[in-house]
Design a protein around this motif. Structure first.
Motif, short mmCIF file in Angstrom:
data_model
loop_
_atom_site.label_atom_id
_atom_site.label_comp_id
_atom_site.label_asym_id
_atom_site.label_seq_id
_atom_site.Cartn_x
_atom_site.Cartn_y
_atom_site.Cartn_z
N TRP A 198 0.06 -6.52 -6.34
CA TRP A 198 -0.49 -5.35 -7.03
C TRP A 198 -1.82 -5.68 -7.70
O TRP A 198 -1.96 -6.73 -8.33
N GLU A 220 -1.91 -1.95 -3.60
CA GLU A 220 -0.92 -2.95 -3.22
C GLU A 220 -1.43 -3.57 -1.93
O GLU A 220 -1.43 -2.95 -0.87
N ALA A 257 6.71 -2.58 -1.44
CA ALA A 257 6.28 -2.02 -2.72
C ALA A 257 6.62 -0.54 -2.81
O ALA A 257 6.51 0.19 -1.83
#
Length: 441
Positions: A198, A220, A257
Motif C-alpha cells: 500500500w 496498492e 488487497a
C-alpha cells in the motif's frame, strides 16, 4: 497560513535549503522513538479488532491516566478502561495482580462483581488505603485527565493515530511532530508486507493555499488498485478499465488487497467537512482469512483543504510502515518562529519522501490540472522577501480563539500549538473548529 517571515527564509537559505538533519534516531521502543520492544508486545492486550493495542499501566498515587500515558507519547483510552470488568477473560483483579507483581486486590469477588462499586471518576483504580479494586458504575466515566487523589488509577495507554492536518502538521506513528513547509507530492504512508504493498500519496499546495493538503492517492502496487480524492470536490473515485468512477460505501476487492469503504461524504458539525472512512485489508492465504491493516479517516472541506489520519490495527505492523507517518523523531535543529509560545515548532521539508508528478504516479488528469494551480507557488517560502510573522499580541489572540474549542494541556496539547500557529498565520476561528472536529472523529 499566511506567508512566513523573511528571517526564516534567510535561515533556510543558510542551511542550504535543508530545514532539519536527515539522520533518524534509532528505533528502540514505542516511546515515540521507534518500534515496539518485546516487553511492550507482551504487555499489550488486543481488546477487539476495532480498538488500538492497549498497554495497561498502574499510575502513581494521585496521578491521572493522561500523565501516566504521557512519558512515551501514548494517550489514554477511557472506553477500554470502562470495559475492564471482563474482556477476553481478563478482569480487573487479574489485570491489577499482574501490574502489582502478583499482589491481588482485596475485597474483590472475581470475575463478574466488584465490591463497593461507585460512580466516581477515578475507576478503575486501586485504593491506597486498603488495596481495594474498584470500577465505576455504568453511568460514570473513566476520564483520562481526572486526578486519582488517594488512589492509583489503572490506565489503558494506546498509541495515538498518525495524522496530517491543516498546514500540514504531521504527527507520526512513532511520536514525531513537525510542520511541513514545502509544496509537492509526497509519500505520506506506506505498508509493504507480502502480499500487499500500500502507498498513500499526498499533494501539498504552495504558500498561496497555506501549504495545505489538496489531494490523496491510494495505491496498492501489487494489484494496481487506485483511489483518489481532491479537495476540489472531496469525492473518492476509483480507477477502472473504463475510466474513473465515484466510490460508494462498498467493498473494493482486487488481488490480495481489499478496501472496505465504510463512509463517504458524511457531513460533520460546523464548519462543514465531508468525512470518509475506509479500512485497508489484506488476505492471508496461510490463515484462510482477511485481516485489517489500517483505518484511513479523512475530513475534507470542499474547495479548501483536507486532513487525514491513519490508524494501525496491529502494533507489530509498524515494522512495515514507511513514508512521513512512519518516521521517527530526528536529531534535528529546531527552527523557531522567534516566539516564546511557538519556539517548539519544528519545520521540515521531507525531501526524502518527495515523489514525481501526479499523473506519473497514477492520478487522474483532472486532479493533475487542479494541483498544478495549487502548487505553482511552492517555493515562495524559500525566496520571498515579504514574509509576515506574528506579534505577541496576535499570538495571544490566536491562543484565545483556539482555547474556545480545543483543550490546552491534555493528550492533544500539540494540536493546540498547531492551532495557535495556524490562526496566527492567516487562519481564523474556522481552523480551530476544524481541528476540534478532526481530533474528535
Amino acid at each position: 497560513m499566511a506567508t512566513i517571515m523573511a528571517a526564516l527564509a534567510m535561515i533556510m537559505m543558510m542551511l542550504q535549503m535543508h530545514l532539519v538533519s536527515s539522520q533518524d534516531t534509532p528505533d528502540t521502543s514505542m516511546d515515540g522513538s521507534g518500534s515496539c520492544s518485546d516487553a511492550e508486545e507482551i504487555s499489550a492486550l488486543q481488546l477487539s479488532s476495532q480498538q488500538a493495542m492497549c498497554e495497561w499501566r498502574l499510575g502513581t498515587l494521585g496521578q491521572s491516566c493522561t500523565s501516566t500515558c504521557l512519558p512515551d507519547s501514548k494517550i489514554c483510552d477511557p472506553a477500554q478502561q470502562k470495559a475492564l470488568r471482563g474482556v477476553d477473560g481478563v478482569d480487573l483483579n487479574t489485570r491489577v495482580t499482574a501490574l502489582q507483581g502478583g499482589t491481588e486486590c482485596t475485597n474483590y469477588d472475581p470475575p463478574t462483581k466488584v465490591i463497593n462499586e461507585t460512580t466516581n471518576h477515578w475507576a478503575p483504580y486501586v485504593s491506597n488505603i486498603n488495596g481495594q479494586c474498584r470500577m465505576a458504575a455504568s453511568g460514570a466515566n473513566s476520564a483520562c485527565g481526572q486526578n486519582g487523589n488517594n488512589v492509583k488509577r489503572v490506565c489503558c495507554c494506546v498509541d495515538p493515530p498518525a495524522q496530517v492536518d491543516n498546514d500540514p502538521h504531521v504527527h507520526t506513528l512513532k511520536g514525531a511532530h513537525y510542520t511541513l513547509l514545502r509544496s509537492g507530492n509526497f509519500l505520506a504512508w506506506s505498508f509493504s508486507k507480502d502480499p500487499v504493498d500500500w502507498h498513500l500519496l499526498a499533494a501539498y499546495s504552495g504558500a498561496r493555499s497555506r501549504f495545505t493538503t489538496q489531494s490523496l492517492l491510494l495505491l496498492e502496487k501489487q494489484s494496481g488498485q487506485t483511489l483518489e480524492m481532491t479537495a476540489e470536490d472531496c469525492l473518492w473515485q476509483t480507477k477502472t478499465e473504463n475510466g474513473w468512477r465515484k466510490v460508494q460505501p462498498e467493498l473494493l476487492l482486487q488481488g490480495a488487497a481489499s478496501v472496505d469503504v465504510q463512509e463517504v461524504d458524511k457531513h460533520t458539525r460546523d464548519p462543514l467537512n465531508l468525512e470518509s472512512v475506509m479500512v485497508l485489508q489484506m488476505s492471508e492465504p496461510e490463515k484462510s482469512g482477511v485481516r485489517k491493516v489500517a483505518r484511513l479517516l479523512i475530513h475534507c472541506s470542499p474547495s479548501k483543504y483536507l486532513n487525514f489520519k491513519v490508524k494501525m490495527f496491529d502494533t507489530k505492523d509498524l515494522d512495515y510502515v514507511g513514508g512521513e507517518l512512519g518516521s521517527a523523531p530526528r536529531n534535528q535543529s529546531h527552527l523557531s518562529l522567534l516566539s516564546a509560545k511557538l519556539s517548539s515548532m519544528v519545520m521540515q521539508t521531507d525531501t526524502e519522501f518527495q515523489v514525481g508528478s501526479w499523473a506519473s504516479l497514477g492520478g487522474s488528469e483532472a486532479a493533475a490540472d487542479f494541483l498544478e494551480l495549487k502548487q505553482q507557488a511552492g517555493m515562495a517560502l524559500l525566496g520571498t522577501e515579504t514574509t509576515q510573522t506574528c506579534t505577541e499580541a496576535e499570538e495571544q489572540e490566536a491562543e484565545k480563539i483556539c482555547a474556545k474549542h480545543l483543550p490546552k494541556d491534555d493528550d492533544h496539547a500539540e494540536v493546540f500549538i498547531d492551532c495557535v500557529y495556524d490562526v496566527c498565520h492567516g487562519g481564523g476561528e474556522e481552523d480551530a473548529l476544524s481541528a476540534a472536529a478532526f481530533i474528535s472523529a
